[in-house]
Design a protein around this motif. Structure first.
Motif, short mmCIF file in Angstrom:
data_model
loop_
_atom_site.label_atom_id
_atom_site.label_comp_id
_atom_site.label_asym_id
_atom_site.label_seq_id
_atom_site.Cartn_x
_atom_site.Cartn_y
_atom_site.Cartn_z
N GLY A 12 47.25 39.28 42.17
CA GLY A 12 47.39 39.42 40.72
C GLY A 12 46.06 39.59 40.02
O GLY A 12 45.77 38.92 39.04
N GLY A 13 45.21 40.50 40.53
CA GLY A 13 43.96 40.81 39.85
C GLY A 13 44.07 42.13 39.11
O GLY A 13 45.18 42.63 38.85
N ASP A 37 48.15 34.40 43.46
CA ASP A 37 48.00 32.96 43.77
C ASP A 37 47.21 32.20 42.69
O ASP A 37 47.15 30.98 42.73
N PRO A 46 34.90 41.44 35.00
CA PRO A 46 33.54 41.68 34.47
C PRO A 46 33.13 40.82 33.27
O PRO A 46 31.98 40.36 33.21
N ARG A 82 51.60 32.30 46.38
CA ARG A 82 50.69 32.78 47.43
C ARG A 82 51.48 33.35 48.60
O ARG A 82 52.30 32.65 49.22
N ALA A 83 51.25 34.62 48.91
CA ALA A 83 51.93 35.23 50.06
C ALA A 83 51.28 34.72 51.34
O ALA A 83 50.05 34.65 51.43
N LEU A 250 46.11 38.63 55.49
CA LEU A 250 47.53 39.02 55.51
C LEU A 250 47.71 40.36 56.21
O LEU A 250 48.64 40.52 57.02
N GLU A 296 32.69 47.00 45.65
CA GLU A 296 33.09 45.92 44.74
C GLU A 296 32.79 46.37 43.32
O GLU A 296 31.68 46.18 42.83
C1 FAD Z 1 32.06 37.66 37.62
C2 FAD Z 1 32.26 39.10 38.00
C3 FAD Z 1 31.66 40.10 37.23
C4 FAD Z 1 31.82 41.43 37.56
N1 FAD Z 1 31.21 42.39 36.80
C5 FAD Z 1 31.36 43.69 37.11
C6 FAD Z 1 30.72 44.70 36.33
O1 FAD Z 1 30.01 44.42 35.38
N2 FAD Z 1 30.92 46.00 36.67
C7 FAD Z 1 31.71 46.37 37.72
O2 FAD Z 1 31.88 47.56 37.98
N3 FAD Z 1 32.33 45.42 38.49
C8 FAD Z 1 32.17 44.10 38.21
N4 FAD Z 1 32.78 43.14 38.98
C9 FAD Z 1 33.59 43.56 40.14
C10 FAD Z 1 35.06 43.75 39.80
O3 FAD Z 1 35.46 42.90 38.78
C11 FAD Z 1 35.88 43.48 41.04
O4 FAD Z 1 35.54 44.43 41.99
C12 FAD Z 1 37.38 43.47 40.74
O5 FAD Z 1 37.71 42.27 40.10
C13 FAD Z 1 38.21 43.60 41.99
O6 FAD Z 1 39.55 43.53 41.60
P1 FAD Z 1 40.72 43.36 42.66
O7 FAD Z 1 41.98 43.23 41.86
O8 FAD Z 1 40.62 44.41 43.68
O9 FAD Z 1 40.42 41.99 43.40
P2 FAD Z 1 40.37 40.52 42.80
O10 FAD Z 1 39.81 40.56 41.44
O11 FAD Z 1 39.69 39.69 43.83
O12 FAD Z 1 41.89 40.10 42.69
C14 FAD Z 1 42.68 39.79 43.82
C15 FAD Z 1 43.67 38.72 43.45
O13 FAD Z 1 44.58 38.52 44.52
C16 FAD Z 1 44.77 37.13 44.74
N5 FAD Z 1 45.23 36.91 46.11
C17 FAD Z 1 44.49 36.99 47.24
N6 FAD Z 1 45.26 36.70 48.32
C18 FAD Z 1 46.51 36.45 47.84
C19 FAD Z 1 47.74 36.09 48.47
N7 FAD Z 1 47.84 35.94 49.80
N8 FAD Z 1 48.83 35.89 47.68
C20 FAD Z 1 48.73 36.04 46.34
N9 FAD Z 1 47.59 36.38 45.71
C21 FAD Z 1 46.49 36.58 46.45
C22 FAD Z 1 43.38 36.57 44.44
O14 FAD Z 1 43.39 35.19 44.20
C23 FAD Z 1 43.02 37.37 43.19
O15 FAD Z 1 43.57 36.79 42.05
C24 FAD Z 1 32.62 41.79 38.68
C25 FAD Z 1 33.21 40.78 39.46
C26 FAD Z 1 33.03 39.45 39.13
C27 FAD Z 1 33.64 38.38 39.99
#
Ligand code: FAD
Length: 409
Positions: A12-13, A37, A46, A82-83, A250, A296
């Motif tokens: 849920g990101g 989760d 960000p 959580r899966a 997973l 990332e």
């Molecule tokens: C503090 C911060 C600042 C950032 N700033 C920038 C920026 O300025 N510029 C830029 O380009 N990028 C930035 N980034 C990077 C960007 O935000 C990340 O690459 C992005 O959040 C990735 O998104 P995602 O949904 O792929 O993964 P995530 O954000 O990691 O989301 C994945 C979600 O899935 C959940 N999950 C995992 N396993 C399970 C499971 N088995 N069951 C259920 N849920 C699960 C996790 O808990 C999480 O909530 C930043 C990242 C952070 C942490």
């Protein structure tokens, strides 16, 4: 609970939300759900290291869709779910809560988790990481004038935390093992610029610093002993930003191809016809580069995930954007576009107010990317150049009196 979804998303990101929205746009009648989760609705990360660390009142800036908007889009979000297992033959997902979900198509958007240091438990109250909204809410109240903050890791997150801590009047030390900041992603000239920015803002940056021990301070706080010096760093709190680990367990358990990320094609397809992967957990093809890459960035979480969501819903969509990233530190906006590392030739284009960009050229004289400091206009122009043929006259480029209109002929 035993339910059936046409499109089920784990994670849920930002990527989970974007994949769901793209899938909804393709299939208005599909039953779509996100299992996440964390105890929050999907949010963007960000702002956490920028506006939210400045002021918790900015926390809502992370939310791109409210609960009502998810309902309007008919995307069912299940926070705190959580899966734990994927059975790709039966097309079933099990969760820690004991629920079982059947899926038509599955999208894995499980992102990454922070890399942790093994530290004594008695330090727990003074040790911080920054990945989640809860992490930001825990850290922000500790960034108060006069607090001594040690940041371990001079990457983007560490440097943004350092900048926010200076904003609040903290004394800040950044400790990095490498001999320059952002060594993995920046050429030397850009690293030096970032170092100068932080030192000018009063951040004590220790490079080439190998940590020998982290332990409780003599009275309060934390003591960080460094090799090669008898002077330890004392801090009230430490923030650790030493990178992330992709949540691939997973996918691995399900028997998908995994190698430092879930391997997908340009459409977000894994090696299972019913399973797709989206966002930061993927290793995907990148335009103009060979192999698969795990990146990332906001861009991947947003746009690669939209491509994967549309593809999963039955409308194959390619993700082939040129890589782009930004960071905000100490009032300076830094942007990167294209392919940076190892460029043999760099050309600088700057203006008198200090805004400038470094352009990377390959051995054939083609521009491949740039890093811009408060020069977003250069990035917009470069996008157009890269979309054409990558040809720019490096001598004219270095002359700020030559406009972009003239440069692009
Ligand atoms: C503090 C911060 C600042 C950032 N700033 C920038 C920026 O300025 N510029 C830029 O380009 N990028 C930035 N980034 C990077 C960007 O935000 C990340 O690459 C992005 O959040 C990735 O998104 P995602 O949904 O792929 O993964 P995530 O954000 O990691 O989301 C994945 C979600 O899935 C959940 N999950 C995992 N396993 C399970 C499971 N088995 N069951 C259920 N849920 C699960 C996790 O808990 C999480 O909530 C930043 C990242 C952070 C942490």
């Amino acid at each position: 609970m035993n339910q059936q979804f046409d499109i089920l998303i784990i994670g849920g990101g930002q990527a989970g939300r974007c994949a769901a929205q793209a899938a909804r746009a393709v299939r208005p009648d599909a039953r779509i759900a996100i299992l996440g989760d964390e105890m929050h609705l999907p949010y963007d990360r960000p702002p956490l290291s920028k506006d939210v660390l400045h002021d918790l009142a900015n926390s809502a800036a992370c939310e791109k869709l409210s609960a009502a908007q998810f309902t309007d889009e008919r995307i069912e979000v299940r926070p705190g779910e959580r899966a734990t297992a994927v059975d790709k033959t039966a097309r079933v997902v099990d969760t820690a809560a004991g629920h079982r979900y059947r899926y038509g198509q599955l999208i894995l958007a499980t992102g990454s988790r922070v890399r942790r240091l093994p530290l004594p438990r008695e330090l727990d109250d003074d040790v911080f990481y920054l990945r989640t909204r809860d992490d930001a809410h825990r850290l922000q109240p500790r960034l108060r004038a006069g607090a001594n903050v040690a940041v371990i890791g001079g990457g983007f997150i560490g440097l943004e935390v350092a900048a926010a801590a200076r904003h609040h009047g903290c004394t800040v030390t950044v400790i990095d093992l490498a001999d320059r900041l952002l060594a993995r992603v920046f050429p030397d000239a850009a690293s030096r610029r970032v170092l100068a920015m932080h030192r000018a803002a009063g951040v004590d940056v220790r490079l080439g610093a190998r940590i020998a021990r982290i332990e409780q301070g003599p009275q309060v706080g934390v003591r960080i002993a460094l090799q090669d010096t008898a002077h330890p760093v004392h801090a009230d709190l430490i923030v650790i930003g030493i990178g992330v680990i992709p949540n691939t367990e997973l996918a691995q358990q399900a028997g998908l191809a995994v190698d430092d990320g879930i391997l997908v094609d340009a459409y977000g397809r894994t090696d299972d016809p019913y399973i797709f992967a989206a966002g930061e957990v993927t290793r995907h093809p990148v335009e103009g580069r060979s192999g698969l890459h795990r990146i990332e960035s906001w861009q991947v979480a947003e746009l690669q995930a939209r491509a994967a969501g549309a593809t999963a819903a039955g409308e194959p969509r390619r993700y082939d954007d040129v890589p782009w990233f930004w960071s905000d530190q100490l009032g300076v906006n830094i942007q990167m576009l294209g392919h940076i590392p190892d460029a043999p030739v760099w050309v600088m284009r700057g203006t008198a107010d200090g805004a400038h960009s470094l352009f990377a050229f390959d051995a054939d004289g083609r521009v491949t990317g740039a890093i811009a400091f408060d020069a977003g206009r250069d990035i917009s122009a470069l996008r157009r150049v890269l979309a054409k043929n990558g040809r720019l006259d490096p001598i004219a480029l270095a002359d700020p009196k030559v406009s972009w209109r003239e440069l692009m002929g």
